[in-house]
Design an enzyme around this catalytic site. Sequence first.
Site, short mmCIF file in Angstrom:
data_model
loop_
_atom_site.label_atom_id
_atom_site.label_comp_id
_atom_site.label_asym_id
_atom_site.label_seq_id
_atom_site.Cartn_x
_atom_site.Cartn_y
_atom_site.Cartn_z
N GLU A 1 2.26 -9.30 11.30
CA GLU A 1 1.97 -8.91 9.91
C GLU A 1 3.29 -8.57 9.20
OE1 GLU A 1 -0.50 -5.45 9.82
OE2 GLU A 1 -0.99 -5.66 7.69
N ASP B 1 0.76 -1.26 0.00
CA ASP B 1 0.00 0.00 0.00
C ASP B 1 0.79 1.31 0.00
OD1 ASP B 1 -1.62 -2.15 0.49
OD2 ASP B 1 -2.50 -1.38 2.31
#
Length: 418
Positions: A390, A153
Amino acid sequence: MTAAAPRLYPHMWSWDSGLIAVGLARLSVPRAITELRTLLRAQWSTGMIPHIVFSAGDGYFPGPERWGTESAAAAPAAVRTSGICQPPVHAIAVRRILDAGRAAGGEVRDQAEAFVRETFGSWLAWHRWLATARDPDRRGLVEIHHGWESGMDNSPRWDEPYAAVVPGADLPGFVRTDVDHVGDVRERPTDAEYGRYLWIVEQLRRVRYDDDAAREVVAFRVADVFMSAILAVASDELAGLGDELGRVEDAAELRELAGRFRAGVLSTVSPATGLARDLDRRSGRWIETETIAGFAPLFCGAQDGAVVARQRELFWGERWCGHPALAHPLPPSVSPSDPGMRPRTYWRGPVWPIVSWLFSWAFERQGDDDGARRLRDASLRQLAAGDFGEYYEPFTGEPLGSLHQSWTAAVTLDWLAR
Ligand code: 9WN
């Protein structure tokens, strides 16, 4: 469906589900099949697989109301989804499911074979959509309309194209929820970045997510070299499945597509750095950043031995995995030698286990067992505490972002089972 993460991402994400299915196939082939069938229920009539499939719960922003995809002619009626896509890793999982099913034998094998037979056409439609709607000039490069589509992102890859995205005064207000679920807001993108992300969603929503109209209006149009490399290898995987199903023409079409995208990836390589580059389609400029995406030719096994050999040396060398300050010899999202690298911030520096997995998978596929094993062993040491972060701080090994991230656990399962 498997939620991408318990609190931060309580829905299904497209490329997460592909990697989750890889891990599930090690535990239960039927569960892996269910995962991908659930994803396919959300496929648009154009062939696009949306990047989020919403569960009934809430707790994520932007949720289905903000996306407003019910206005899109191609969106499915029964499932709520976002209106953009993510990298096409799914065929990798389909192959794994078939292999695991065959190894198990009996009813599980029958289920796996039926799954591949019944869904082959849907995966083919997905690849065809990427190769047409997102590569209309047939350059062999997938065009993305949002940084979220790359899956990386806020990578510095997108800073230049995002600088040209100026949210309109009529951007509806918003309250973020993501920052409530991480230890430190610096681990997430900034509010200014979110304003741009949401402005693009607004632009797409206003043209009802129509592919042709989107290309005209969207403020972010970039040829994504790493997504193109994924499409190349995944098309090869799908072609192999096509062979087994006797779908000769489809297999040939997929191989042609793989070749086109592999050549496209190669066409982006900078002679100066040896790294592949993204192309800003709006400004016409190459994006010169030293990120993991630059290794797209190494990942997809591009047809140029000299380029790939130089990349392999760079990958294991001091600017990347061999950097002396790293906690583990794994590729961070941005080179540790880049002064702009930010070790705690999302796609601006941390190590992402799924990226390490993708490279180890690719190396094994290319016959580089040693490279695959090095990434697996270092990753298992990184993951040994069982937090399933993550992403990880490259120099300290601290888990960051969401803990209990599903795809991190899934690739761990796969590595453990090797
Ligand atoms: C936006 C789910 C997803 C991953 C992406 C990762 C992150 C979402 C977010 O989480 O993106 O799609 O809200 O930040 O960047 O790769 O698929 O795990």
